[in-house]
Design an enzyme around this catalytic site. Structure first.
Site, PDB file in Angstrom:
ATOM      1  N   GLU A 300      70.550 -11.094 -39.504  1.00  0.00           N
ATOM      2  CA  GLU A 300      71.415 -13.144 -39.235  1.00  0.00           C
ATOM      3  C   GLU A 300      71.223 -13.890 -39.965  1.00  0.00           C
ATOM      4  OE1 GLU A 300      69.200 -10.846 -37.644  1.00  0.00           O
ATOM      5  OE2 GLU A 300      67.736 -12.485 -36.145  1.00  0.00           O
ATOM      6  N   HIS A 324      77.341  -7.894 -34.602  1.00  0.00           N
ATOM      7  CA  HIS A 324      75.915  -7.559 -33.954  1.00  0.00           C
ATOM      8  C   HIS A 324      74.965  -9.365 -35.103  1.00  0.00           C
ATOM      9  CE1 HIS A 324      72.062  -6.277 -33.220  1.00  0.00           C
ATOM     10  NE2 HIS A 324      71.354  -7.337 -33.798  1.00  0.00           N
ATOM     11  N   GLU A 325      75.226  -9.181 -36.545  1.00  0.00           N
ATOM     12  CA  GLU A 325      74.424 -10.395 -36.819  1.00  0.00           C
ATOM     13  C   GLU A 325      75.450 -11.594 -36.465  1.00  0.00           C
ATOM     14  OE1 GLU A 325      72.428  -9.279 -37.558  1.00  0.00           O
ATOM     15  OE2 GLU A 325      72.686  -6.896 -38.283  1.00  0.00           O
ATOM     16  N   HIS A 328      74.777 -12.857 -33.322  1.00  0.00           N
ATOM     17  CA  HIS A 328      73.325 -14.023 -34.114  1.00  0.00           C
ATOM     18  C   HIS A 328      73.412 -15.305 -34.296  1.00  0.00           C
ATOM     19  CE1 HIS A 328      69.985 -10.827 -33.213  1.00  0.00           C
ATOM     20  NE2 HIS A 328      70.371 -10.024 -34.041  1.00  0.00           N
ATOM     21  N   GLU A 347      67.619  -9.792 -29.587  1.00  0.00           N
ATOM     22  CA  GLU A 347      68.297  -8.741 -29.793  1.00  0.00           C
ATOM     23  C   GLU A 347      69.390  -7.731 -28.500  1.00  0.00           C
ATOM     24  OE1 GLU A 347      69.056  -8.052 -32.861  1.00  0.00           O
ATOM     25  OE2 GLU A 347      67.226  -8.418 -33.470  1.00  0.00           O
ATOM     26  N   ASP A 402      56.849  -5.130 -37.122  1.00  0.00           N
ATOM     27  CA  ASP A 402      57.315  -4.381 -37.231  1.00  0.00           C
ATOM     28  C   ASP A 402      56.935  -3.064 -36.501  1.00  0.00           C
ATOM     29  OD1 ASP A 402      58.618  -6.454 -39.422  1.00  0.00           O
ATOM     30  OD2 ASP A 402      56.936  -6.342 -40.399  1.00  0.00           O
ATOM     31  N   TYR A 410      67.300  -3.804 -27.903  1.00  0.00           N
ATOM     32  CA  TYR A 410      68.459  -4.379 -28.214  1.00  0.00           C
ATOM     33  C   TYR A 410      68.779  -3.402 -26.764  1.00  0.00           C
ATOM     34  CZ  TYR A 410      67.158  -4.720 -33.131  1.00  0.00           C
ATOM     35  OH  TYR A 410      67.425  -5.647 -34.457  1.00  0.00           O
TER      36      TYR A 410
END
Ligand code: BES
Ligand code: ZN
Length: 629
Positions: A300, A324-325, A328, A347, A402, A410
């Site tokens: 995003e 979704h992006e 954001h 998220e 990560d 999410y």
């Protein structure tokens, strides 16, 4: 108990940011709740060495040259800072694999020390501040292995003629190409000048001029303060095509028309989101289509979301990624998680908004199908993950964010918000979100701050409808609370019946009426087949529906996973091609994971991985190499 005040610790504007915290007090958790993170300090960024509570960087001026022969970015970063403590004399910034050439203020050298590197977090750069002034300039160069930069050769691009570069900062990788306070609770405005080979265009997560002269020197300004993980750069044979008044797409020429067609609904999505959640705060919203090695579906980056080409399916079936992006821009970019523990605020809210946008643009049936698929992904993760990794406000101390990527922040986050919505009513919940985005605009907030806000708003307004103990359970306990909403889809009931009839031998594959199935119906059909199928069954499906040849990357992924679980050989050359041509981790990692379960599969995985590795992004390599090797 209806009041959430007991959950909230007081949060100074900035708390000391040391990855090696001392144990401290927090508000007591109720006796029944076991929260392994009891002594965690809300607001402490355990993934940054920076000292923003003493000296805060507020603005960045970047001047970088991209050397494609050496795979190096080099130049200067000038940091403008504010002292939080008048006596502060040291600025600490994060770096990773950077060569520091000099640190100066007004041309005068400053003392600095580059500390030993932590393998996950890099090296603290400690700069002794000058007596006067508020700027320091760091001259530096990146390493060809920078974790946040991928350098692609022409053969790894669509056009095969020009090289390509892109950055991916989230979560802790901007420090690998810019020395800065790499913490989501530090926001900076920035200006940048980027020098490239003349034929190429540079774009950034900033104001981009689609009509800029292609002369190898590009200027950018980002007037809104952004956290470092939203600073992004890409360079390539990029061209622009408008899609709407405020929306357009950048891509290599070969992909430009297809991308603009696939994502043509972006402008409507933008308008729909604004109508519910308040004005878009970032001026333009453009998309950048990356080469297939992009390790995520999307990122995003403000004003310019970075998008994998694997969602260009030809039928707009995978465009929830764009929703979704885009979402954001509100949840994440405007209101930002203060630490990676609070990622679910980015998220989970965004996933909730994504469903709402999809419903507004494509209707109730599609939204419900996507919600069921998301819920199934969540259930799989809950079955597979240790209890502590199922907690929204996760304890990430000592771990690289990560490595903890899952559907918990999410889909569990979104389900939690869905429950709040159902309890207080949609209109009231929309009002709440509108107010939330406004209240915390351009701030980075912790889970505790969200809880305090909830306490002051919805909990106070609807004391009979909401329950603080349950909210605590959602945020701090593993699993899904009993009685949580369960998404359902009428369309999928029909698919269940068809699957069942076929498995029972009552219907042949080619007599299933699939003529009107959408990609979602296919995914639901495939994802819910039994683990073990016979060769005859697989062959029948493949012959009837051409699954091995599917050009939809999500369908192909689901089918190839089934193929590996059942060692269905006719799909293996497609599997190989898939693994070496796509670098999106979510699509390749489950396949590798499944392959390595058998000795022959492991050999196959190693061969594909070895061939693919030069084209994979550092993140995809890191996420797979340990178990593939
Ligand atoms: N911001 C994330 C990607 C991310 C998250 C990168 C955490 C590094 C650390 C992005 O918005 C995202 O969620 N992408 C998903 C999209 C999907 C859920 C629609 C992806 O890439 O799969
Ligand atoms: Zn996201």
């Amino acid at each position: 108990m209806k009041n959430l005040a007991w959950l909230v610790t007081t949060l100074p504007l900035f708390t000391a940011c040391s990855p090696a915290p001392e144990v401290s007090e927090t508000a007591p958790a109720p006796a029944a709740v076991s929260n392994s993170a009891d002594n965690i300090k809300a607001g402490v960024d355990y993934h940054s060495f920076a000292n923003p509570s003493e000296v805060t960087v507020t603005h960045l001026d970047l001047d970088l040259t991209a050397d494609f022969d050496a795979s190096v970015l080099s130049g200067t970063a000038t940091l403008t800072y504010e002292k939080q403590l008048p006596e502060a004399d040291t600025l600490i910034v994060d770096t990773r694999d950077l060569t520091i050439q000099s640190v100066t203020a007004n041309g005068v050298s400053l003392d600095y020390q580059l500390q030993a590197a932590d393998p996950e977090l890099g090296s603290a750069l400690e700069i002794t501040l000058p007596e006067a002034g508020n700027q320091v300039t760091i001259a530096y160069a990146t390493s060809p292995q920078a974790s946040g930069v991928q350098w692609l050769t022409p053969s790894q691009t669509a056009g095969k003629e020009y090289p390509f570069l892109f950055t991916q900062s989230q979560a802790v990788h901007s420090r690998s190409f810019i020395p800065l306070q790499d913490s989501p609770q530090v926001r900076v405005t920035y200006n940048a000048t980027i020098h490239t080979p003349e034929a190429l265009l540079a774009v950034m997560s900033a104001a981009n001029d689609p009509d800029t002269e292609r002369d190898g020197e590009y200027e950018f300004t980002m007037p809104q303060p952004v956290p470092s993980y939203l600073i992004a750069l890409a360079i390539g044979d990029l061209h622009f095509k408008p899609m709407g008044e405020r929306t357009g797409v950048y891509a290599e020429p070969a992909l430009l028309d297809a991308a603009a067609e696939e994502f043509a609904d972006t402008e409507s999505m933008l308008e729909a989101t604004e109508s519910t959640y308040g004005p878009y705060g970032w001026d333009r919203y453009d998309l950048l289509i990356l080469p297939p090695s992009f390790p995520f579906g999307g990122m995003e980056n403000p004003r310019l979301s970075f998008i994998t080409p694997t969602v260009i399916a030809g039928d707009r079936s995978l465009v929830s990624l764009i929703a979704h992006e885009l979402a954001h821009s509100w949840s994440g970019n405007t209101v930002t998680n203060a630490t990676w523990r609070d990622l679910w605020l980015n998220e989970g809210f965004t996933t909730y908004l994504t469903y709402r946008i999809m419903e507004m643009i494509y209707g109730h049936d599609r939204y419900r199908m996507e919600a069921v698929l998301g819920y199934q992904d969540l259930q799989e993760d809950i079955a597979a993950l240790p209890a502590n990794d199922q907690i929204l406000a996760i304890d990430l101390r000592g771990r690289n964010p990560d490595d903890v990527f899952s559907d918990i922040p999410y889909e569990k986050g979104a389900l939690f918000l869905r429950e709040l919505e159902q309890k207080v009513g949609r209109e009231n919940f929309d009002q709440f979100l509108l107010g939330y985005f406004k209240h915390f605009a351009f701030k980075s907030i912790t889970t505790d701050q969200f809880i305090a806000y909830l306490n002051d708003t919805l909990l106070t307004q609807y004391p009979d409808k909401l329950d603080a103990v349950r909210i605590h359970q959602w945020i701090f306990e593993p699993g899904i609370p009993a009685g949580a909403p369960v998404p359902t889809s009428d369309a999928f009931a029909i698919i269940d019946q068809a699957r069942q009839d076929w498995l029972a031998g009552e219907k042949s594959a080619d007599s299933i009426d699939t003529a009107n199935w959408t990609v979602h119906e296919w995914l639901y059909f495939l994802n819910n087949l039994p683990e073990q199928l016979s060769d005859e069954q697989l062959q029948a499906l493949d012959e009837a529906f051409g699954l091995t040849a599917s050009s939809n990357n999500e369908i192909a992924h689901s089918w190839l996973l089934i193929a590996v679980k059942n060692q269905y050989q006719p799909a293996y050359s497609r599997l190989y091609e898939y693994l070496v041509s796509i670098g999106r981790n979510k699509l390749v990692k489950p396949l590798y994971r499944e392959l390595v379960k058998t000795p022959e599969g492991k050999v196959f995985a190693q061969k594909a991985f070895a061939e693919a590795k030069p084209g994979y992004h550092p993140l995809t390599i890191k996420a797979n190499e340990d178990f593939v090797k």
